[in-house]
Design an enzyme around this catalytic site. Sequence first.
Site, short mmCIF file in Angstrom:
data_model
loop_
_atom_site.label_atom_id
_atom_site.label_comp_id
_atom_site.label_asym_id
_atom_site.label_seq_id
_atom_site.Cartn_x
_atom_site.Cartn_y
_atom_site.Cartn_z
CB SER A 294 43.35 98.24 11.99
OG SER A 294 42.83 98.97 13.08
CB THR A 295 46.75 102.12 10.63
OG1 THR A 295 45.58 102.12 9.81
CG2 THR A 295 47.91 101.54 9.84
CB SER B 17 37.44 97.76 9.84
OG SER B 17 36.15 97.73 10.40
CG HIS C 69 43.00 91.41 22.76
ND1 HIS C 69 42.25 91.54 21.60
CD2 HIS C 69 42.91 92.61 23.38
CE1 HIS C 69 41.74 92.76 21.55
NE2 HIS C 69 42.12 93.43 22.62
NE ARG D 210 32.06 93.37 19.84
CZ ARG D 210 31.81 93.15 18.57
NH1 ARG D 210 30.58 92.90 18.18
NH2 ARG D 210 32.79 93.17 17.68
CG ASN E 34 42.73 97.90 15.89
OD1 ASN E 34 42.90 96.82 15.31
ND2 ASN E 34 41.51 98.41 16.08
CG ASP F 53 35.54 93.07 15.39
OD1 ASP F 53 36.25 93.39 16.36
OD2 ASP F 53 34.56 93.73 15.01
CD GLU G 267 31.66 85.40 -3.89
OE1 GLU G 267 30.63 85.66 -3.23
OE2 GLU G 267 31.77 85.65 -5.10
C1 IPE Z 1 38.99 95.51 12.77
O1 IPE Z 1 38.30 95.44 13.98
C2 IPE Z 1 40.46 95.34 13.02
C3 IPE Z 1 40.88 94.01 13.43
C4 IPE Z 1 40.12 92.96 13.57
C5 IPE Z 1 42.30 93.88 13.67
P1 IPE Z 1 37.89 96.77 14.78
O2 IPE Z 1 37.17 96.34 15.98
O3 IPE Z 1 39.08 97.61 14.99
O4 IPE Z 1 36.95 97.49 13.73
P2 IPE Z 1 35.82 98.58 13.92
O5 IPE Z 1 36.40 99.67 14.77
O6 IPE Z 1 34.67 97.91 14.60
O7 IPE Z 1 35.48 99.01 12.54
C1 IPE Z 2 39.47 92.42 17.43
O1 IPE Z 2 38.70 92.39 18.58
C2 IPE Z 2 40.94 92.36 17.73
C3 IPE Z 2 41.63 93.66 17.58
C4 IPE Z 2 41.11 94.71 17.00
C5 IPE Z 2 42.96 93.76 18.11
P1 IPE Z 2 38.23 93.75 19.28
O2 IPE Z 2 39.27 94.13 20.27
O3 IPE Z 2 37.89 94.78 18.28
O4 IPE Z 2 36.94 93.24 20.02
P2 IPE Z 2 35.55 93.98 20.13
O5 IPE Z 2 35.13 94.34 18.74
O6 IPE Z 2 35.78 95.19 20.97
O7 IPE Z 2 34.65 92.99 20.78
MG MG Z 3 36.18 95.23 17.26
#
Ligand code: IPE
Ligand code: IPE
Ligand code: MG
Length: 231
Positions: A63-64, A187, A35, A22, A66, A18, A198
């Site tokens: 994720s589903t 998530s 990405h 950002r 996403n 994650d 852990e």
């Molecule tokens: C979790 O990250 C999913 C992946 C890293 C693929 P998200 O950014 O989607 O999770 P939330 O929305 O902060 O819980």
């Molecule tokens: C995780 O990074 C990757 C995916 C969920 C595809 P994010 O896209 O959630 O990045 P942030 O959390 O918005 O920084």
């Molecule tokens: Mg994220």
Amino acid sequence: MGDDQALRIPRHVALIMDGNGRWAKKRLMPRSAGHSAGMNRMIALAEHAKALGINYMTVYALSTENLARPKDELDGLYSLIKKYFLKNADKLIKDGAALRVIGDLTLLPDDVRAVVEEGVARSYKDAEFTFCIALAYGARREIVNACKAAAAKDEEVTEETLGSLMYTGDMPDPDLIIRTGGEVRLSNFLLWQAAYAELYFTDTLFPDFTDECLDSAVAEYSRRTRRFGKV
Ligand code: IPE
Ligand code: IPE
Ligand code: MG
């Protein structure tokens, strides 16, 4: 930890990657650049995990939930997969690793699914190191599907039968789950399999999570005492 103490290497490390968005925002770049940087880091980390002697690494890539992101972000993710998946799959396979994917691939566009399935089909089924990508993955969906499969087979529902019907049925549970990016939650990732994992959370955004960051997580794991409910 003293140098004389041997490092305990987790057999299975799972990673919630994650913070890509950002990371890009901080650099005034589009989320897609995050990405892309994350994808490069993921490939390098797989090599490093293999070198450390970790046997399984499962990474949460999509994720589903996403799948409800804006179309342009999803299209960017899909084009990254289409562009790099096969190339990276072949590299892993050439290095003797097995590649697998968990999730509900029917939720992906057909052309993306075809690329992913082709990469997995080229892979070894078993290897010293297995790299597992969670794509269109949701743990609740996985558990529901396992229950449906048990019912369809008229199989008795036990921890063993349900466990074997998860996407990860033939893999050991994760010993260590790492989440980058500062959030302290799972998530919808590996909820069944995480029972005794852990957990390790770091503020480091995923594209900044270096090989040394993985070493630190493993060292921390090595210092933990796992009791599994016993005394
Ligand atoms: C979790 O990250 C999913 C992946 C890293 C693929 P998200 O950014 O989607 O999770 P939330 O929305 O902060 O819980
Ligand atoms: C995780 O990074 C990757 C995916 C969920 C595809 P994010 O896209 O959630 O990045 P942030 O959390 O918005 O920084
Ligand atoms: Mg994220």
